[in-house]
Enzyme design. Structure first.
Site, PDB file in Angstrom:
ATOM      1  N   HIS A  42     -13.406 -30.923 -26.671  1.00 22.60           N
ATOM      2  CA  HIS A  42     -12.260 -31.404 -25.654  1.00 22.60           C
ATOM      3  C   HIS A  42     -11.231 -30.319 -25.343  1.00 22.60           C
ATOM      4  O   HIS A  42     -10.867 -30.266 -23.985  1.00 22.60           O
ATOM      5  CB  HIS A  42     -11.919 -33.040 -26.199  1.00 22.60           C
ATOM      6  N   HIS A  88     -11.850 -39.675 -18.054  1.00 23.56           N
ATOM      7  CA  HIS A  88     -11.260 -40.449 -19.030  1.00 23.56           C
ATOM      8  C   HIS A  88     -12.412 -41.328 -19.448  1.00 23.56           C
ATOM      9  O   HIS A  88     -12.230 -42.401 -19.287  1.00 23.56           O
ATOM     10  CB  HIS A  88      -9.968 -41.105 -18.878  1.00 23.56           C
TER      11      HIS A  88
HETATM   12  N1  LIG Z   1     -15.658 -27.055 -15.576  1.00 24.85           N
HETATM   13  C1  LIG Z   1     -14.559 -26.430 -15.521  1.00 24.85           C
HETATM   14  N2  LIG Z   1     -14.555 -25.598 -14.462  1.00 24.85           N
HETATM   15  C2  LIG Z   1     -13.247 -24.790 -14.140  1.00 24.85           C
HETATM   16  N3  LIG Z   1     -12.390 -24.787 -15.095  1.00 24.85           N
HETATM   17  C3  LIG Z   1     -12.254 -25.504 -16.020  1.00 24.85           C
HETATM   18  C4  LIG Z   1     -13.442 -26.546 -16.246  1.00 24.85           C
HETATM   19  N4  LIG Z   1     -13.169 -26.852 -17.210  1.00 24.85           N
HETATM   20  C5  LIG Z   1     -11.868 -26.560 -17.651  1.00 24.85           C
HETATM   21  N5  LIG Z   1     -11.448 -25.764 -17.102  1.00 24.85           N
HETATM   22  C6  LIG Z   1     -10.062 -25.067 -17.075  1.00 24.85           C
HETATM   23  O1  LIG Z   1      -9.803 -24.960 -18.593  1.00 24.85           O
HETATM   24  C7  LIG Z   1      -8.474 -25.230 -18.836  1.00 24.85           C
HETATM   25  C8  LIG Z   1      -8.129 -26.204 -19.761  1.00 24.85           C
HETATM   26  O2  LIG Z   1      -8.813 -27.693 -19.358  1.00 24.85           O
HETATM   27  P1  LIG Z   1      -8.054 -29.025 -19.990  1.00 24.85           P
HETATM   28  O3  LIG Z   1      -8.172 -28.745 -21.563  1.00 24.85           O
HETATM   29  O4  LIG Z   1      -8.785 -29.995 -19.303  1.00 24.85           O
HETATM   30  O5  LIG Z   1      -6.619 -28.986 -19.507  1.00 24.85           O
HETATM   31  P2  LIG Z   1      -5.544 -29.794 -19.721  1.00 24.85           P
HETATM   32  O6  LIG Z   1      -5.361 -30.254 -21.383  1.00 24.85           O
HETATM   33  O7  LIG Z   1      -4.253 -29.194 -19.128  1.00 24.85           O
HETATM   34  O8  LIG Z   1      -5.881 -31.212 -19.028  1.00 24.85           O
HETATM   35  C9  LIG Z   1      -7.759 -25.650 -17.339  1.00 24.85           C
HETATM   36  O9  LIG Z   1      -7.142 -24.657 -16.866  1.00 24.85           O
HETATM   37  C10 LIG Z   1      -9.027 -26.236 -16.726  1.00 24.85           C
HETATM   38  O10 LIG Z   1      -8.695 -26.084 -15.268  1.00 24.85           O
END
Ligand SMILES: Nc1ncnc2c1ncn2[C@@H]1O[C@H](COP(=O)(O)OP(=O)(O)O)[C@@H](O)[C@H]1O
Ligand SMILES: [Mg+2]
Lengths: 735, 234, 82, 82
Positions: A42, A88
């Site tokens: 995650h 979620h």
């Molecule tokens: N499928 C995806 N396509 C593009 N960018 C992604 C994808 N999954 C994650 N990211 C990018 O990776 C980073 C980390 O995501 P995430 O862990 O969900 O962030 P946060 O903890 O802020 O919610 C973010 O910049 C997100 O936009």
């Protein structure tokens, strides 16, 4: 350290070895917990990172791409929009109301971190069928949770999408998207710059919520998760509203260096990410953290996922000002530490050092895997399925009504009337059309937004399915009169440790990337949700795309409803003999199989450009894309939305009747023009080399469809009959 | 004219109201933080919609203790104009400035949709530019708009012309099936006996511009302006 | 310290949509023996005070001012020393 | 006939936004003696049945199936013969 400990925390042996190597010693319990959560799928994207690199992420409007809390794109007039989607799923399977509500809260804070004011939300939902009480309970809970949180916050929920399918029964999907607006100057970043700057924790108090939620999100659901599970995380939209206002005020005042939400992994995540992005370290004292419960251990404090908290790094000396602003909003803001130059995240408990880990190790040094891939065996069979061998129903009226009343196609009014979709007085096109449109006050411009997904397509052909999801999102925006500018995505899949699923994952990303490239919509943010499995197996591979488009002039805003008596109805694009993977097969024959409709990205682009040009020229009065249920369903929807009938004449050619009426050939849009503008429309279409046919005229109180070579009307239904089937379906199942 | 728009923690329609007052009416609008103790400078006070204090316990229940409520009560007692929209209406009820109370919608769900309301009294400061019986298409957005009042008070309201808006059909018939929340006698808006305080559940600020699907609500604000100017002229 | 357990219900005569909904749901689940359902609020206050009488007065005040809207609601409470 | 008075509250540790907001409001109204507030549901069921034991079983069933979300809530009840 007992070997079970790291295993129980979800770490692999090689990861544990690496941790020891990084630290040069055995980690203590807290440190191990911090690693475990930050190195969970995650938070670390360890299984997906390499595949995600395929996404195109650059474009001339992109201000901020993946890697930050949300992406941001320029929309002119010195303004930008920031947006992102987040899943979620697992919390919503256990407590749909709280799970969905906190999902909304979480994505709002990601947007807030960018210095943007949230102006709209959308959500994408997947549930099992509504024919049992558990299914109804989950669906109802999620919708009311989203409504409660968003309505209280005062951010309109303007759109989304829902599908009901048995394969989501044990593992529903709740993906929430938020769009925020900001002036370029207000862009904030999640960085802890400036050695010596204070680090402040603001907002709600820290309790024992969801310790290890990120690890939980990185495991498959079992029936055990329903009973005990980790403490369910609860949200408080009222506190979020105060937090939102206070954070924006602090940002506007210019006191900020960096800002970061506390999501999965709580304080551990926020401190290590901000420090690591800046290439610096941080020292915090957990004694300073305001607690909600007594007797919390350092481990609980560092890993709690209590909602409605943010980490703020103000300029040194501005702590008092920050505190004053938060106090005005009845919120706490306390200094818990400061930025250091040694790159170490040091956690103290008063004088005692509890943990000492290089910040980068937590965020960057998790091993990245290339899981095994293998094409699933079922594809051979599903691809070669021949629907022409199936019996063709006699009564197409009945089929159309059945399709319209299938909850996946039927009106979603039961859902969106529970959402305040108008607060902010920007929602010019409300939910119920292809895309929602929000005007940008103080300018002539507007933005359009949509969310789309199609798990069945992606199951039957991940690459084409992935591309279609992107194309459909773009097409929906175009129908609203908007030029698509960027997308965010949420990749909901089963366990990546299964080679078939990882193969699907990578294929979907390839397909999405190709479409995103061809349609000029870079991926600016997103989220990955893996391990969506239950006792009943994995869900369909379900990528969800959230896309935003720009309308330069509010005069160009369109919706799907037919407008005036006598308007000519054109079909942009041509219907091919395609029926695989369709809602028709699913509803009429109970089959979810066959070849997914083909997608030619050049054609798609041409159709979209033609539609935009026709709208810009003031020619096209309404536009609606053909998707689930095909042409007949699309026309019926335009009739219902416009509350006016239509007479349609179709040419069958080499098509079977179900293909003609209900096939889901891509790159088709139904548009209407004034009755005396037919020639102008034809002239325009030549310029784009798009096959176009005049298929009928708006008017009357019935939808009548004639097909050449078949006597009489294959469809003849009053608008009120169509509307009854379509509008009442979900309500009927839920009330 | 000067409009004061009251902001409680959790209020969220203040900017929408301000936009209409400033951009559509061309008047001055100011936010009044709920801790302020005076509203003397303002010609009209508006309590906008939202979810003050999260709507917890009962909608509007906690806002009545804010310091500004005393000043607003003073202003109202002197005949000053006070308009409560949605949550603002609930606050006025809880504060006792208007009679009755709100309970949860009969559907038990939040409702955001267009409704039709009929102008039952066009002789108030808020409706003086509407014609008698005019029907407005106007959105609602609330979880508790199910108005209740005891029989004695209801009689007074009815007889005193204090019921200003009722939910109705698009052509103006007041029937139960056009009631979106179960409110007594389809009541959508009421005034106090003197007519200077109006509470209404529908959101006039959400339909004050052509682009926002109609301008049915605009005359609520224009009426206020007209009424204030007329009164100054007297 | 006292624990005040406060029960707030809608007055007789005020429609109780929540109670009705629960009643209906129970009937459709075949609990025919349920005759009537009322849904209200249950509030627990942990409150310091010398003696029950004094605390009771405060609780009445708090109910009158905040917890209960007398137009539509009624309340009762119990005090437990904790 | 029995009257079942059912109290549903959030489990310890589960965030209670209503309780927190009410608690804060009471403090700012100067009821400093209030230490903690929890807001829950109060349900009255009028239910037919032979004896308290049997009715109690049904009430437990009803709570488990409909009235209470066991993931976050707990309940207790009293039976009064009426
Ligand atoms: N499928 C995806 N396509 C593009 N960018 C992604 C994808 N999954 C994650 N990211 C990018 O990776 C980073 C980390 O995501 P995430 O862990 O969900 O962030 P946060 O903890 O802020 O919610 C973010 O910049 C997100 O936009
Ligand atoms: Mg974030």
């Amino acid at each position: 350290m007992k070997s079970e400990t790291w295993k129980e925390m979800g770490l692999r042996e090689n990861e544990y070895e690496l941790i020891k190597e990084i630290l040069g010693r055995e980690p203590n319990y807290l440190e191990l917990g911090m690693f475990a959560v930050m190195w969970s799928e995650h938070c670390s994207y360890k299984n997906s990172k390499n595949a995600l690199k395929l996404f195109p992420t650059k474009g001339k409007r992109v201000i901020c791409g993946p890697g930050e809390n949300a992406g941001a794109v320029d929309i002119g007039n010195g303004k930008a929009v920031a947006f992102k989607v987040e899943s979620h799923n697992h919390p919503s399977a256990i407590d749909p109301f709280r799970g969905a509500a906190t999902g909304v809260g979480g994505i709002v804070r990601d947007i807030l971190c960018m210095g943007a004011r949230p102006i709209a939300m959308l959500n994408s939902l997947r549930f099992g069928s509504l024919d049992n009480s558990r299914g109804k309970y989950l669906f109802n809970g999620a919708v009311s949770g989203i409504a409660w949180y968003g309505n209280c916050l005062g951010v309109p929920t303007v759109g989304g999408e829902v599908y009901f399918n048995k394969n989501y029964e044990g593992n529903p999907l709740v993906n929430a998207m938020c769009i925020g607006i900001l002036n370029h100057d207000d862009l904030a970043r999640g960085r802890a710059e400036g050695v010596g700057n204070p680090v402040m924790l603001v907002g709600a108090r820290t309790g024992r919520d969801g310790i290890h939620g990120a690890t939980f999100a990185s495991e498959e659901l079992s029936s055990e998760s329903e009973g005990e599970g980790p403490t369910v995380v609860g949200g408080d939209p009222f506190v979020e509203k105060l937090l939102l206002e206070a954070c924006l005020e602090v940002n506007r005042a210019g006191y900020l260096v960096g800002m970061q939400d506390l999501g999965a992994a709580g304080i551990t995540g926020a401190t290590s990410e901000t420090a690591s992005r800046a290439g610096l370290g941080m020292e915090i004292d957990i004694k300073k953290v305001p607690l909600r419960e007594e007797g919390m251990t350092p481990y609980e404090i560092m890993l709690s996922e209590s909602q409605e908290r943010m980490l703020i790094i103000p300029k040194k000396g501005k702590e008092g000002e920050v505190e004053r602003i938060f106090k005005k909003w009845d919120l706490e803001a306390v200094v818990i530490g400061y930025v250091t130059d040694d790159g170490i995240l040091r956690v103290k408990n008063g004088d005692k050092v509890e943990a000492e880990i290089p910040a980068r190790a937590l965020t960057e040094m998790c091993p990245v895997y290339n899981p095994e891939k293998k094409e699933p065996a079922y594809l051979k069979e599903t691809r070669s399925f021949d629907w022409r061998k199936l019996p063709v129903p006699e009564n197409m009226n009945k089929v159309l009504l059945e399709l319209l009343s299938h909850p996946s196609i039927a009106s979603k009014e039961w859902i969106y009337r529970q959402y305040d979709h108008m607060v902010g007085t920007n929602t010019v096109v409300r939910p119920g059309s292809d895309a929602a449109v929000l005007r940008i006050k103080g300018t002539k411009t507007a933005i359009a937004a949509t969310m789309d997904g199609n798990g069945k397509y992606c199951y039957l052909d991940p690459r084409t399915g992935g591309a279609i999801v992107v194309a459909e999102a773009a097409r929906n925006l175009v129908c609203a009169g908007a030029r698509p500018i960027a997308l965010t995505d949420c990749l909901n899949f089963g366990s990546p440790e299964k080679p078939e699923i990882y193969w699907q994952f990578e294929q979907v990303i390839r397909g999405m990337s190709e479409a995103a490239e061809a349609l000029g919509t870079p991926v600016i943010s997103g989220n990955v949700s893996l391990y969506n499995e239950s006792d009943k197996g994995a869900i369909y591979p379900t990528p969800i795309v959230g896309m935003v488009g720009l309308i330069e002039d509010t005069n160009h805003i369109r919706s799907q409803g037919f407008q005036n008596d006598g308007d000519l109805i054109f079909l942009l694009g041509r219907t091919e003999p395609e029926l695989g993977a369709s809602m028709y097969l699913e509803v009429v024959h109970g089959l979810e199989t066959g070849k997914v409709p083909a997608l030619d990205l050049k054609k798609e682009k041409a159709v979209q450009e033609l539609c935009l040009e026709g709208i810009g020229a003031g020619l096209i009065k309404s536009a609606h894309d053909c998707s689930d249920g095909g042409l007949a369903v699309a026309i019926a929807e335009s009739c219902i939305s416009g509350n006016i009938g239509a007479e349609i004449n179709l040419v069958k050619g080499n098509l079977e009747l179900p293909e003609l009426l209900f096939g889901e050939t891509q790159s088709r849009i139904i548009v209407t023009v004034d009755r005396n503008k037919g020639e102008e429309m034809r002239a325009l279409t030549e310029k784009f080399g798009v096959p176009v046919s005049l298929i009928g005229q708006v008017g009357g109180e019935e939808l009548k469809i004639k097909v050449n070579g078949i006597s009489g009307e294959v469809i003849n239904l009053s608008i009120s009959k169509l509307e009854e089937a379509w509008r009442g379906a979900i309500k009927c199942m839920m009330d | 004219m000067k409009f004061g728009i009251v902001v409680f923690p959790g209020t969220n329609c203040e900017a929408d109201v301000r936009y209409v007052v400033e951009e559509i009416l061309g008047q001055e609008a100011y936010y009044l933080w709920h801790k302020e103790k005076s509203v003397k400078r303002y010609d009209c006070i508006i309590l906008p919609g939202g979810a003050s204090y999260g709507g917890y316990l009962r909608e509007g229940a906690m806002a009545k203790f804010s310091p500004i409520m005393e000043a607003i009560t003073d202003h109202a007692l002197k005949g000053g104009l006070v308009l409560g929209i949605s949550d603002g209406f609930q606050i006025l009820l809880e504060a006792g400035l208007l009679p009755g109370a709100m309970v949860k919608n009969d559907s038990l769900q939040f409702r955001c949709q267009d409704t039709y309301i009929r102008v039952e009294n066009e002789k108030t400061p808020y409706t003086c530019l509407y014609s008698p019986g005019e029907v407005l298409k106007i959105p609602i957005a609330h979880a508790a708009g199910n108005y209740y009042v005891d029989e004695k008070n209801l009689k007074e309201l009815e007889e005193g012309g204090q019921i200003v808006f009722r939910y109705c059909s698009p052509s103006g018939e007041v029937l139960p099936q056009y009631n979106p929340n179960g409110s007594l006698n389809n009541i959508a808006g009421i005034t106090n006996g003197e007519g200077n305080i109006l509470g209404m559940m529908p959101h006039p600020e959400r339909c004050s511009e052509e682009i926002m699907s109609g301008v049915a609500g605009r005359k609520v604000f224009e009426s206020i302006l007209y009424w204030l100017k007329e009164r100054c002229a007297l | 310290m006292f624990l005040a357990k406060i029960y707030v219900t809608l007055k007789e005569g005020v429609l109780d949509p929540q109670g009705n909904a629960v009643g209906k749901a129970l009937h459709s689940m075949n609990y025919k023996e349920v005759q009537k359902v009322k849904v209200g609020k249950y509030v627990e206050l942990y409150i310091e005070g010398e003696n029950a009488e004094e605390v009771g007065k405060r609780v009445d005040e708090i109910c009158g001012k905040l917890l209960v809207n007398p137009v539509v609601e009624q309340y009762s409470y119990e005090l437990v020393e904790v």
